[in-house]
Design an enzyme around this catalytic site. Structure first.
Site, PDB file in Angstrom:
ATOM      1  N   SER A 145       0.865  -1.191   0.000  1.00 51.78           N
ATOM      2  CA  SER A 145       0.000   0.000   0.000  1.00 51.78           C
ATOM      3  C   SER A 145       0.890   1.225   0.000  1.00 51.78           C
ATOM      4  O   SER A 145       2.070   1.144   0.389  1.00 51.78           O
ATOM      5  CB  SER A 145      -0.837  -0.019   1.285  1.00 51.78           C
ATOM      6  OG  SER A 145      -1.445   1.230   1.512  1.00 51.78           O
ATOM      7  N   TYR A 158      -2.385  -1.157  10.388  1.00 51.21           N
ATOM      8  CA  TYR A 158      -2.280  -1.316   8.931  1.00 51.21           C
ATOM      9  C   TYR A 158      -0.938  -0.791   8.420  1.00 51.21           C
ATOM     10  O   TYR A 158      -0.245  -1.468   7.645  1.00 51.21           O
ATOM     11  CB  TYR A 158      -3.441  -0.551   8.281  1.00 51.21           C
ATOM     12  CG  TYR A 158      -3.607  -0.751   6.803  1.00 51.21           C
ATOM     13  CD1 TYR A 158      -4.353  -1.824   6.301  1.00 51.21           C
ATOM     14  CD2 TYR A 158      -3.059   0.150   5.888  1.00 51.21           C
ATOM     15  CE1 TYR A 158      -4.533  -1.991   4.937  1.00 51.21           C
ATOM     16  CE2 TYR A 158      -3.236  -0.014   4.526  1.00 51.21           C
ATOM     17  CZ  TYR A 158      -3.974  -1.084   4.051  1.00 51.21           C
ATOM     18  OH  TYR A 158      -4.150  -1.242   2.695  1.00 51.21           O
TER      19      TYR A 158
HETATM   20  P1  NAD Z   1     -11.437  -6.004  -0.449  1.00 50.53           P
HETATM   21  O1  NAD Z   1     -12.064  -5.837   0.890  1.00 50.53           O
HETATM   22  O2  NAD Z   1     -12.234  -5.734  -1.677  1.00 50.53           O
HETATM   23  O3  NAD Z   1     -10.805  -7.455  -0.589  1.00 50.53           O
HETATM   24  C1  NAD Z   1     -10.133  -8.076   0.458  1.00 50.53           C
HETATM   25  C2  NAD Z   1     -10.067  -9.550   0.184  1.00 50.53           C
HETATM   26  O4  NAD Z   1      -9.410 -10.181   1.281  1.00 50.53           O
HETATM   27  C3  NAD Z   1     -11.469 -10.201   0.078  1.00 50.53           C
HETATM   28  O5  NAD Z   1     -11.431 -11.221  -0.886  1.00 50.53           O
HETATM   29  C4  NAD Z   1     -11.665 -10.796   1.471  1.00 50.53           C
HETATM   30  O6  NAD Z   1     -12.587 -11.874   1.512  1.00 50.53           O
HETATM   31  C5  NAD Z   1     -10.240 -11.246   1.764  1.00 50.53           C
HETATM   32  N1  NAD Z   1      -9.998 -11.501   3.173  1.00 50.53           N
HETATM   33  C6  NAD Z   1     -10.173 -10.679   4.235  1.00 50.53           C
HETATM   34  N2  NAD Z   1      -9.865 -11.313   5.373  1.00 50.53           N
HETATM   35  C7  NAD Z   1      -9.478 -12.578   5.017  1.00 50.53           C
HETATM   36  C8  NAD Z   1      -9.044 -13.703   5.734  1.00 50.53           C
HETATM   37  N3  NAD Z   1      -8.944 -13.703   7.073  1.00 50.53           N
HETATM   38  N4  NAD Z   1      -8.741 -14.826   5.035  1.00 50.53           N
HETATM   39  C9  NAD Z   1      -8.863 -14.866   3.680  1.00 50.53           C
HETATM   40  N5  NAD Z   1      -9.266 -13.821   2.951  1.00 50.53           N
HETATM   41  C10 NAD Z   1      -9.578 -12.689   3.625  1.00 50.53           C
HETATM   42  O7  NAD Z   1     -10.142  -5.071  -0.401  1.00 50.53           O
HETATM   43  P2  NAD Z   1      -9.121  -4.554  -1.511  1.00 50.53           P
HETATM   44  O8  NAD Z   1      -9.191  -3.087  -1.464  1.00 50.53           O
HETATM   45  O9  NAD Z   1      -9.282  -5.264  -2.784  1.00 50.53           O
HETATM   46  O10 NAD Z   1      -7.761  -4.963  -0.783  1.00 50.53           O
HETATM   47  C11 NAD Z   1      -6.853  -5.916  -1.289  1.00 50.53           C
HETATM   48  C12 NAD Z   1      -5.474  -5.584  -0.796  1.00 50.53           C
HETATM   49  O11 NAD Z   1      -5.108  -4.307  -1.298  1.00 50.53           O
HETATM   50  C13 NAD Z   1      -5.360  -5.502   0.725  1.00 50.53           C
HETATM   51  O12 NAD Z   1      -4.138  -6.086   1.145  1.00 50.53           O
HETATM   52  C14 NAD Z   1      -5.348  -4.018   0.982  1.00 50.53           C
HETATM   53  O13 NAD Z   1      -4.676  -3.686   2.164  1.00 50.53           O
HETATM   54  C15 NAD Z   1      -4.607  -3.525  -0.231  1.00 50.53           C
HETATM   55  N6  NAD Z   1      -4.816  -2.111  -0.521  1.00 50.53           N
HETATM   56  C16 NAD Z   1      -6.022  -1.646  -0.875  1.00 50.53           C
HETATM   57  C17 NAD Z   1      -6.172  -0.296  -1.129  1.00 50.53           C
HETATM   58  C18 NAD Z   1      -7.486   0.305  -1.538  1.00 50.53           C
HETATM   59  O14 NAD Z   1      -7.546   1.524  -1.654  1.00 50.53           O
HETATM   60  N7  NAD Z   1      -8.523  -0.463  -1.777  1.00 50.53           N
HETATM   61  C19 NAD Z   1      -5.084   0.565  -1.019  1.00 50.53           C
HETATM   62  C20 NAD Z   1      -3.854   0.051  -0.652  1.00 50.53           C
HETATM   63  C21 NAD Z   1      -3.735  -1.299  -0.407  1.00 50.53           C
END
Ligand code: NAD
Length: 263
Positions: A145, A158
Protein backbone atom coordinates in the site's frame (compact mmCIF):
# COMPACT_ATOMS: atom_id res chain seq x y z
CA UNK A 1 -0.14 -10.57 -24.81
CA UNK A 2 -2.94 -13.04 -24.05
CA UNK A 3 -1.68 -16.50 -23.19
CA UNK A 4 1.71 -15.36 -21.85
CA UNK A 5 1.14 -17.32 -18.61
CA UNK A 6 -0.17 -20.52 -20.17
CA UNK A 7 1.11 -23.50 -18.19
CA UNK A 8 1.64 -21.42 -15.03
CA UNK A 9 -0.36 -21.81 -11.82
CA UNK A 10 -1.21 -19.05 -9.37
CA UNK A 11 -2.61 -18.64 -5.88
CA UNK A 12 -4.15 -15.24 -5.17
CA UNK A 13 -5.14 -14.65 -1.56
CA UNK A 14 -8.11 -12.40 -0.89
CA UNK A 15 -9.39 -12.77 -4.44
CA UNK A 16 -13.14 -12.92 -3.88
CA UNK A 17 -13.30 -9.14 -4.12
CA UNK A 18 -11.57 -5.95 -5.22
CA UNK A 19 -7.91 -5.93 -6.26
CA UNK A 20 -7.37 -9.66 -5.68
CA UNK A 21 -10.27 -10.64 -7.92
CA UNK A 22 -8.98 -8.32 -10.66
CA UNK A 23 -5.51 -9.88 -10.36
CA UNK A 24 -6.96 -13.42 -10.50
CA UNK A 25 -8.94 -12.51 -13.63
CA UNK A 26 -5.93 -10.90 -15.31
CA UNK A 27 -3.70 -13.91 -14.59
CA UNK A 28 -6.44 -16.25 -15.89
CA UNK A 29 -6.82 -14.09 -18.99
CA UNK A 30 -3.12 -14.74 -19.64
CA UNK A 31 -3.73 -18.47 -19.37
CA UNK A 32 -2.68 -19.24 -15.77
CA UNK A 33 -4.60 -21.70 -13.61
CA UNK A 34 -5.80 -19.85 -10.53
CA UNK A 35 -6.68 -20.69 -6.93
CA UNK A 36 -9.15 -18.14 -5.58
CA UNK A 37 -9.29 -17.43 -1.86
CA UNK A 38 -11.27 -15.21 0.46
CA UNK A 39 -14.60 -14.83 2.17
CA UNK A 40 -18.03 -13.98 0.82
CA UNK A 41 -21.24 -15.42 -0.50
CA UNK A 42 -20.62 -19.07 -1.49
CA UNK A 43 -22.85 -18.93 -4.59
CA UNK A 44 -21.25 -15.70 -5.84
CA UNK A 45 -17.74 -17.15 -5.34
CA UNK A 46 -18.71 -20.33 -7.22
CA UNK A 47 -20.08 -18.16 -10.02
CA UNK A 48 -16.77 -16.27 -10.27
CA UNK A 49 -14.84 -19.55 -10.30
CA UNK A 50 -16.96 -21.00 -13.10
CA UNK A 51 -16.72 -17.75 -15.11
CA UNK A 52 -12.91 -17.85 -14.93
CA UNK A 53 -12.93 -21.41 -16.27
CA UNK A 54 -15.37 -20.77 -19.10
CA UNK A 55 -14.12 -17.28 -20.05
CA UNK A 56 -10.43 -18.20 -20.14
CA UNK A 57 -10.28 -22.00 -20.54
CA UNK A 58 -8.17 -22.44 -17.41
CA UNK A 59 -8.56 -24.46 -14.22
CA UNK A 60 -9.92 -22.35 -11.34
CA UNK A 61 -10.23 -23.57 -7.78
CA UNK A 62 -11.39 -21.96 -4.57
CA UNK A 63 -9.98 -22.24 -1.05
CA UNK A 64 -11.81 -20.78 1.93
CA UNK A 65 -8.58 -20.77 3.99
CA UNK A 66 -8.53 -18.12 6.70
CA UNK A 67 -5.42 -15.98 6.23
CA UNK A 68 -5.28 -15.49 10.00
CA UNK A 69 -4.42 -19.20 10.38
CA UNK A 70 -1.01 -20.50 9.38
CA UNK A 71 -2.08 -24.15 9.09
CA UNK A 72 -4.96 -23.26 6.74
CA UNK A 73 -2.61 -21.19 4.58
CA UNK A 74 -0.16 -24.06 4.19
CA UNK A 75 -3.06 -26.46 3.44
CA UNK A 76 -4.29 -24.05 0.70
CA UNK A 77 -0.86 -24.04 -0.96
CA UNK A 78 -0.64 -27.85 -0.75
CA UNK A 79 -4.14 -28.15 -2.30
CA UNK A 80 -3.10 -25.87 -5.19
CA UNK A 81 0.09 -27.91 -5.72
CA UNK A 82 -1.95 -31.11 -5.74
CA UNK A 83 -4.50 -29.77 -8.23
CA UNK A 84 -2.21 -27.79 -10.55
CA UNK A 85 1.01 -29.77 -10.06
CA UNK A 86 2.79 -26.63 -8.79
CA UNK A 87 2.45 -23.02 -7.68
CA UNK A 88 4.47 -20.66 -9.90
CA UNK A 89 2.88 -17.39 -8.83
CA UNK A 90 1.90 -16.40 -5.30
CA UNK A 91 -0.02 -13.17 -4.78
CA UNK A 92 -0.30 -12.17 -1.13
CA UNK A 93 -3.22 -9.82 -1.35
CA UNK A 94 -5.73 -10.50 1.45
CA UNK A 95 -6.03 -7.56 3.76
CA UNK A 96 -8.26 -5.86 6.27
CA UNK A 97 -8.29 -2.39 7.75
CA UNK A 98 -9.38 -0.74 11.00
CA UNK A 99 -9.37 3.01 11.61
CA UNK A 100 -9.08 4.26 15.17
CA UNK A 101 -6.94 6.53 17.37
CA UNK A 102 -4.19 4.41 18.91
CA UNK A 103 -5.46 4.81 22.49
CA UNK A 104 -8.79 3.26 21.45
CA UNK A 105 -7.35 0.75 18.97
CA UNK A 106 -8.79 -2.66 19.96
CA UNK A 107 -5.88 -5.08 20.58
CA UNK A 108 -7.80 -7.88 18.84
CA UNK A 109 -8.05 -5.71 15.69
CA UNK A 110 -4.29 -5.08 15.89
CA UNK A 111 -3.65 -8.83 16.10
CA UNK A 112 -6.00 -9.61 13.20
CA UNK A 113 -4.47 -6.96 10.93
CA UNK A 114 -0.91 -8.10 11.64
CA UNK A 115 -1.96 -11.75 11.09
CA UNK A 116 -3.88 -11.26 7.83
CA UNK A 117 -1.90 -8.39 6.26
CA UNK A 118 1.60 -9.52 7.26
CA UNK A 119 2.05 -12.93 8.90
CA UNK A 120 -0.12 -14.66 6.25
CA UNK A 121 2.47 -13.73 3.62
CA UNK A 122 5.22 -15.34 5.71
CA UNK A 123 3.25 -18.60 5.90
CA UNK A 124 2.38 -18.63 2.19
CA UNK A 125 5.93 -17.76 1.11
CA UNK A 126 7.54 -20.43 3.28
CA UNK A 127 5.11 -22.98 1.83
CA UNK A 128 5.78 -22.15 -1.86
CA UNK A 129 9.52 -21.47 -1.78
CA UNK A 130 11.00 -25.01 -1.73
CA UNK A 131 9.21 -26.04 -4.96
CA UNK A 132 9.89 -22.67 -6.64
CA UNK A 133 13.58 -23.10 -5.84
CA UNK A 134 13.52 -26.65 -7.20
CA UNK A 135 11.98 -25.42 -10.49
CA UNK A 136 14.16 -22.28 -10.57
CA UNK A 137 11.16 -20.10 -11.40
CA UNK A 138 8.68 -18.18 -9.32
CA UNK A 139 6.91 -14.89 -8.83
CA UNK A 140 5.91 -13.63 -5.40
CA UNK A 141 3.83 -10.47 -5.44
CA UNK A 142 2.45 -8.83 -2.32
CA UNK A 143 -0.16 -6.11 -2.29
CA UNK A 144 1.27 -3.59 0.14
CA UNK A 145 0.00 0.00 0.00
CA UNK A 146 1.04 3.63 -0.15
CA UNK A 147 0.87 3.03 3.61
CA UNK A 148 3.98 0.88 3.26
CA UNK A 149 5.87 4.08 2.39
CA UNK A 150 4.10 6.77 4.40
CA UNK A 151 1.78 6.77 7.41
CA UNK A 152 -1.64 8.25 8.02
CA UNK A 153 -3.06 8.89 11.48
CA UNK A 154 -5.47 6.32 12.97
CA UNK A 155 -4.15 3.38 10.93
CA UNK A 156 -1.40 2.15 13.25
CA UNK A 157 -1.81 -1.59 12.69
CA UNK A 158 -2.28 -1.32 8.93
CA UNK A 159 0.71 0.99 8.42
CA UNK A 160 2.85 -1.29 10.60
CA UNK A 161 1.78 -4.44 8.73
CA UNK A 162 2.33 -2.89 5.29
CA UNK A 163 5.80 -1.57 6.20
CA UNK A 164 6.57 -5.07 7.50
CA UNK A 165 5.41 -6.67 4.26
CA UNK A 166 8.01 -4.62 2.38
CA UNK A 167 10.73 -5.85 4.75
CA UNK A 168 9.65 -9.45 4.25
CA UNK A 169 9.61 -8.95 0.47
CA UNK A 170 13.12 -7.48 0.36
CA UNK A 171 14.45 -10.34 2.48
CA UNK A 172 12.79 -13.02 0.35
CA UNK A 173 14.03 -11.30 -2.83
CA UNK A 174 17.61 -11.53 -1.57
CA UNK A 175 17.27 -15.14 -0.44
CA UNK A 176 15.85 -16.22 -3.82
CA UNK A 177 17.83 -13.93 -6.12
CA UNK A 178 19.88 -16.73 -7.65
CA UNK A 179 16.94 -19.13 -7.97
CA UNK A 180 14.87 -17.47 -10.71
CA UNK A 181 12.31 -16.28 -8.17
CA UNK A 182 11.40 -12.61 -7.80
CA UNK A 183 9.56 -11.00 -4.89
CA UNK A 184 8.00 -7.56 -5.12
CA UNK A 185 5.35 -5.38 -3.53
CA UNK A 186 2.76 -3.44 -5.47
CA UNK A 187 1.56 -0.45 -3.52
CA UNK A 188 -1.73 1.13 -4.48
CA UNK A 189 -2.97 4.46 -3.30
CA UNK A 190 -6.74 4.54 -2.87
CA UNK A 191 -8.64 2.02 -4.98
CA UNK A 192 -12.45 2.13 -4.78
CA UNK A 193 -13.12 -1.34 -3.29
CA UNK A 194 -15.17 -2.58 -0.32
CA UNK A 195 -12.06 -2.15 1.88
CA UNK A 196 -12.04 1.61 1.27
CA UNK A 197 -15.80 1.99 1.32
CA UNK A 198 -16.03 0.26 4.72
CA UNK A 199 -13.50 2.57 6.42
CA UNK A 200 -15.41 5.74 5.51
CA UNK A 201 -17.82 5.65 8.52
CA UNK A 202 -14.92 5.19 11.01
CA UNK A 203 -12.90 7.94 9.34
CA UNK A 204 -15.97 10.21 9.52
CA UNK A 205 -16.13 9.46 13.26
CA UNK A 206 -12.37 9.71 13.95
CA UNK A 207 -12.02 13.04 12.09
CA UNK A 208 -15.56 14.48 12.53
CA UNK A 209 -16.18 14.76 8.78
CA UNK A 210 -19.00 14.03 6.31
CA UNK A 211 -18.75 11.21 3.75
CA UNK A 212 -18.02 13.69 0.93
CA UNK A 213 -15.34 15.37 3.05
CA UNK A 214 -13.69 12.00 3.73
CA UNK A 215 -13.65 11.12 0.01
CA UNK A 216 -12.43 14.51 -1.24
CA UNK A 217 -10.45 15.94 1.69
CA UNK A 218 -8.88 12.75 3.14
CA UNK A 219 -8.74 10.07 0.45
CA UNK A 220 -8.35 11.96 -2.81
CA UNK A 221 -6.54 14.81 -1.02
CA UNK A 222 -3.60 12.40 -0.72
CA UNK A 223 -3.59 11.66 -4.46
CA UNK A 224 -2.34 14.48 -6.68
CA UNK A 225 -4.19 13.04 -9.70
CA UNK A 226 -7.46 13.38 -7.69
CA UNK A 227 -8.60 10.04 -9.05
CA UNK A 228 -8.95 6.60 -7.54
CA UNK A 229 -6.56 3.91 -8.81
CA UNK A 230 -8.45 1.02 -10.46
CA UNK A 231 -8.18 -2.66 -9.56
CA UNK A 232 -7.47 -3.36 -13.24
CA UNK A 233 -4.43 -1.06 -13.17
CA UNK A 234 -3.08 -3.04 -10.19
CA UNK A 235 -3.78 -6.31 -12.03
CA UNK A 236 -1.92 -5.17 -15.15
CA UNK A 237 1.15 -4.47 -13.01
CA UNK A 238 0.92 -7.92 -11.43
CA UNK A 239 0.81 -9.51 -14.89
CA UNK A 240 3.88 -7.49 -15.91
CA UNK A 241 5.75 -8.70 -12.82
CA UNK A 242 5.06 -12.29 -13.94
CA UNK A 243 6.60 -11.68 -17.36
CA UNK A 244 10.14 -12.44 -18.47
CA UNK A 245 10.62 -8.68 -18.96
CA UNK A 246 10.42 -8.37 -15.16
CA UNK A 247 12.95 -11.13 -14.41
CA UNK A 248 15.46 -8.60 -13.00
CA UNK A 249 12.84 -6.63 -11.09
CA UNK A 250 13.05 -7.95 -7.56
CA UNK A 251 12.98 -6.62 -4.02
CA UNK A 252 11.05 -3.56 -5.20
CA UNK A 253 8.03 -1.78 -3.81
CA UNK A 254 6.19 -0.21 -6.73
CA UNK A 255 3.78 2.61 -5.93
CA UNK A 256 0.65 3.04 -8.08
CA UNK A 257 -0.77 5.95 -6.16
CA UNK A 258 -1.45 8.91 -8.45
CA UNK A 259 1.68 10.59 -7.09
CA UNK A 260 0.73 10.35 -3.39
CA UNK A 261 4.14 9.19 -2.17
CA UNK A 262 5.98 11.70 -4.38
CA UNK A 263 4.96 14.34 -1.82
P1 NAD B 1 -11.44 -6.00 -0.45
O1 NAD B 1 -12.06 -5.84 0.89
O2 NAD B 1 -12.23 -5.73 -1.68
O3 NAD B 1 -10.81 -7.45 -0.59
C1 NAD B 1 -10.13 -8.08 0.46
C2 NAD B 1 -10.07 -9.55 0.18
O4 NAD B 1 -9.41 -10.18 1.28
C3 NAD B 1 -11.47 -10.20 0.08
O5 NAD B 1 -11.43 -11.22 -0.89
C4 NAD B 1 -11.67 -10.80 1.47
O6 NAD B 1 -12.59 -11.87 1.51
C5 NAD B 1 -10.24 -11.25 1.76
N1 NAD B 1 -10.00 -11.50 3.17
C6 NAD B 1 -10.17 -10.68 4.23
N2 NAD B 1 -9.87 -11.31 5.37
C7 NAD B 1 -9.48 -12.58 5.02
C8 NAD B 1 -9.04 -13.70 5.73
N3 NAD B 1 -8.94 -13.70 7.07
N4 NAD B 1 -8.74 -14.83 5.03
C9 NAD B 1 -8.86 -14.87 3.68
N5 NAD B 1 -9.27 -13.82 2.95
C10 NAD B 1 -9.58 -12.69 3.63
O7 NAD B 1 -10.14 -5.07 -0.40
P2 NAD B 1 -9.12 -4.55 -1.51
O8 NAD B 1 -9.19 -3.09 -1.46
O9 NAD B 1 -9.28 -5.26 -2.78
O10 NAD B 1 -7.76 -4.96 -0.78
C11 NAD B 1 -6.85 -5.92 -1.29
C12 NAD B 1 -5.47 -5.58 -0.80
O11 NAD B 1 -5.11 -4.31 -1.30
C13 NAD B 1 -5.36 -5.50 0.73
O12 NAD B 1 -4.14 -6.09 1.15
C14 NAD B 1 -5.35 -4.02 0.98
O13 NAD B 1 -4.68 -3.69 2.16
C15 NAD B 1 -4.61 -3.52 -0.23
N6 NAD B 1 -4.82 -2.11 -0.52
C16 NAD B 1 -6.02 -1.65 -0.87
C17 NAD B 1 -6.17 -0.30 -1.13
C18 NAD B 1 -7.49 0.30 -1.54
O14 NAD B 1 -7.55 1.52 -1.65
N7 NAD B 1 -8.52 -0.46 -1.78
C19 NAD B 1 -5.08 0.56 -1.02
C20 NAD B 1 -3.85 0.05 -0.65
C21 NAD B 1 -3.73 -1.30 -0.41
Amino acid sequence: MAGSLKGKAAVVTGSTSGIGLAIAKALAAEGADVMLNGFGDAAAIEQERLCLQTDYGIKALYSGADMAKGDEIVAMIRAAEAAFGKVDILVNNAGIQHVSPIEDFPPEKWDAIIAINLTAAFHAVRAVVPAMKARQWGRIISTASAHSLVASPFKSAYVTAKHGLVGLTKTVALELATHGVTANCISPGYVWTPLVEKQIPDTMKARGLTKEQVINDVLLEAQPTKQFVTSEQMAALAVFLCSDAAAQLTGANIPVDGGWTAH
